[in-house]
Design a protein around this motif. Sequence first.
Motif, PDB file in Angstrom:
ATOM      1  N   PRO A 132      -3.883   3.760   1.551  1.00 19.06           N
ATOM      2  CA  PRO A 132      -2.930   2.651   1.772  1.00 19.06           C
ATOM      3  C   PRO A 132      -3.601   1.401   2.375  1.00 19.06           C
ATOM      4  N   PHE A 133      -4.639   1.604   3.173  1.00 16.51           N
ATOM      5  CA  PHE A 133      -5.324   0.447   3.768  1.00 16.51           C
ATOM      6  C   PHE A 133      -6.027  -0.381   2.693  1.00 16.51           C
ATOM      7  N   THR A 134      -6.794   0.269   1.830  1.00 17.82           N
ATOM      8  CA  THR A 134      -7.531  -0.486   0.807  1.00 17.82           C
ATOM      9  C   THR A 134      -6.584  -1.027  -0.266  1.00 17.82           C
ATOM     10  N   LEU A 135      -5.551  -0.247  -0.587  1.00 11.62           N
ATOM     11  CA  LEU A 135      -4.585  -0.709  -1.590  1.00 11.62           C
ATOM     12  C   LEU A 135      -3.818  -1.931  -1.075  1.00 11.62           C
ATOM     13  N   GLY A 136      -3.445  -1.891   0.186  1.00 11.60           N
ATOM     14  CA  GLY A 136      -2.734  -3.030   0.780  1.00 11.60           C
ATOM     15  C   GLY A 136      -3.622  -4.267   0.807  1.00 11.60           C
ATOM     16  N   THR A 137      -4.897  -4.067   1.124  1.00  9.46           N
ATOM     17  CA  THR A 137      -5.813  -5.212   1.240  1.00  9.46           C
ATOM     18  C   THR A 137      -6.089  -5.833  -0.126  1.00  9.46           C
ATOM     19  N   PRO A 145       1.591  -7.066  -6.079  1.00  8.03           N
ATOM     20  CA  PRO A 145       1.971  -5.808  -5.437  1.00  8.03           C
ATOM     21  C   PRO A 145       1.488  -4.634  -6.283  1.00  8.03           C
ATOM     22  N   PRO A 146       1.099  -3.537  -5.674  1.00  6.39           N
ATOM     23  CA  PRO A 146       0.675  -2.397  -6.487  1.00  6.39           C
ATOM     24  C   PRO A 146       1.847  -1.865  -7.288  1.00  6.39           C
ATOM     25  N   PRO A 147       1.584  -1.299  -8.477  1.00 10.18           N
ATOM     26  CA  PRO A 147       2.681  -0.664  -9.193  1.00 10.18           C
ATOM     27  C   PRO A 147       3.261   0.424  -8.295  1.00 10.18           C
ATOM     28  N   GLU A 148       4.531   0.700  -8.462  1.00 12.36           N
ATOM     29  CA  GLU A 148       5.166   1.671  -7.574  1.00 12.36           C
ATOM     30  C   GLU A 148       4.354   2.964  -7.518  1.00 12.36           C
ATOM     31  N   TRP A 153       2.242   6.726 -11.509  1.00 11.23           N
ATOM     32  CA  TRP A 153       1.096   5.970 -10.989  1.00 11.23           C
ATOM     33  C   TRP A 153      -0.026   6.927 -10.599  1.00 11.23           C
ATOM     34  N   ARG A 154       0.356   7.988  -9.886  1.00 12.36           N
ATOM     35  CA  ARG A 154      -0.628   8.955  -9.403  1.00 12.36           C
ATOM     36  C   ARG A 154      -1.358   9.612 -10.590  1.00 12.36           C
ATOM     37  N   ARG A 155      -0.555   9.941 -11.632  1.00 13.38           N
ATOM     38  CA  ARG A 155      -1.138  10.612 -12.799  1.00 13.38           C
ATOM     39  C   ARG A 155      -2.139   9.686 -13.505  1.00 13.38           C
ATOM     40  N   HIS A 156      -1.722   8.434 -13.717  1.00 12.87           N
ATOM     41  CA  HIS A 156      -2.631   7.493 -14.387  1.00 12.87           C
ATOM     42  C   HIS A 156      -3.895   7.281 -13.556  1.00 12.87           C
ATOM     43  N   ASN A 157      -3.713   7.164 -12.260  1.00 14.47           N
ATOM     44  CA  ASN A 157      -4.877   6.912 -11.408  1.00 14.47           C
ATOM     45  C   ASN A 157      -5.854   8.084 -11.453  1.00 14.47           C
ATOM     46  N   PHE A 183      -2.509   0.120 -16.695  1.00 11.40           N
ATOM     47  CA  PHE A 183      -2.707  -0.798 -15.568  1.00 11.40           C
ATOM     48  C   PHE A 183      -2.952  -2.237 -16.060  1.00 11.40           C
ATOM     49  N   SER A 184      -3.648  -2.374 -17.190  1.00 12.42           N
ATOM     50  CA  SER A 184      -3.858  -3.730 -17.736  1.00 12.42           C
ATOM     51  C   SER A 184      -2.530  -4.344 -18.164  1.00 12.42           C
ATOM     52  N   ASP A 185      -1.626  -3.529 -18.722  1.00 10.61           N
ATOM     53  CA  ASP A 185      -0.305  -4.041 -19.119  1.00 10.61           C
ATOM     54  C   ASP A 185       0.449  -4.537 -17.883  1.00 10.61           C
ATOM     55  N   TYR A 186       0.275  -3.819 -16.800  1.00  5.81           N
ATOM     56  CA  TYR A 186       0.931  -4.226 -15.557  1.00  5.81           C
ATOM     57  C   TYR A 186       0.389  -5.592 -15.110  1.00  5.81           C
TER      58      TYR A 186
END
Length: 389
Positions: A132-137, A145-148, A153-157, A183-186
């Motif tokens: 969450p720290f690196t994603l927030g930064t 904003p990060p995709p929900e 999201w977890r599966r794609h990541n 993620f590129s579509d996002y």
Amino acid sequence: MSHEIFNPLDPETIRDPYPVYRTLRESDPVHWHEELQAWILTRHADCTSVLKNPDLFTADFRKVGVPTPGPLLSLQTLDPPDQTPLRHFAVEALRSQDLKQLERDAETRAAALLDGLAGRETFDFVADFATPFTLGTISQLVGMPPPEADEEWRRHNERLHRSMDSGLDPDSEEAGLAARQHFSDYVARWLAGKPETGISGFVAANRHRVDYPDEVLFNSLRAFWHAGFEVPARFLGNALVTLQQHPDAAAGIWDDIDTAVEELVRFSGPVHVVSRAAVADTTIGGRAVRCGDMVVAVLAAANRDPQRFTDPERLDMRRDPNPHLGFGRGTHSCLGNVVARIEARVALRALHDRYPGLSVVGTERFANATLHGHSSIRVRPAGVLAAVH
Ligand code: HEM
């Protein structure tokens, strides 16, 4: 057989690859790996010269007849001169941001995350803090904003992460491409909304100045965003475990935190390998390399090469100069190294200030040979990091 010498996904090698890297560097530093059909380079000098010579060792595999799937076309898979305007554009976008403010906000974010964990007997450093720290930064920096962070999201990541090893695990490639596309579509949808802040705001306002297909631009911003949280999260985990394993050396971390961070990147940086292809017949370290051959630079091995570093197996928080390859070298070197350094000093400082007695009580690793790191690091807030002080 090469796999008997170096099988990057062997569980023992995942746990600690450095003994194998050392054996390779000492016995066969330019090693032809039969199963991988690639040259494995473990010396600092060889890795550096490959990375600094994109005319001969390309990141654009189309030049050797290997098609680049659409979701992979980005500044990472183009070479100069094609890459140059895009790389300059990305550097300008980054420089247009207020990094001092980013650092102050990262401090606030780190403190809030750690405060939120107060009272817990243990927590997971990776899931509860580093991610969450690196994603927030990075989200603040990109202005997106990060995709929900739901199941999808977890599966794609996870699929994207696993496909970093697609050279070793071809089955992971297709799902990894679909994840990148997702993620590129996002990113594309976000840019279409004409963002006004952060790097995405810069890109939306200045897009007309660079002449690249949308796909390349969207993928490049996606690569920046994804590298911007996934890689530093792995790095922070590796750094924490390294500090715990070397309490004597770790005691010097606050003498000069920036020098210490460089040493942590050298000693336990997460990006272990990068790949290129030879575009002409040549030699590396006296071995004949043919046009089209794949070349794998093992950065993590180069970072412990005794020809380049005095006492390379020692964690030395005052090591200076420190010409490590943890951020790569040359035209594809890490675009986010300034941000990575900010995140590292902020996170380590906050952790130390808030939980000086932190101790690691259990770790689990990702079975990933490209990006080495932990899927979980269970820590107890009171315990050992006091030794680091
Ligand atoms: C400790 C954290 C990090 C490490 C160890 C790291 C390491 C690396 C390495 C080794 C490369 C070179 C890849 C190659 O030569 O093929 C690279 C490239 C890259 N990194 Fe990082 N990185 C980190 C953090 C970040 C962050 C925070 C960002 C974004 C804010 C970022 C964005 C990028 C991008 C966009 C590239 C591709 C550059 C290009 O191909 O032109 N990285 N990184």
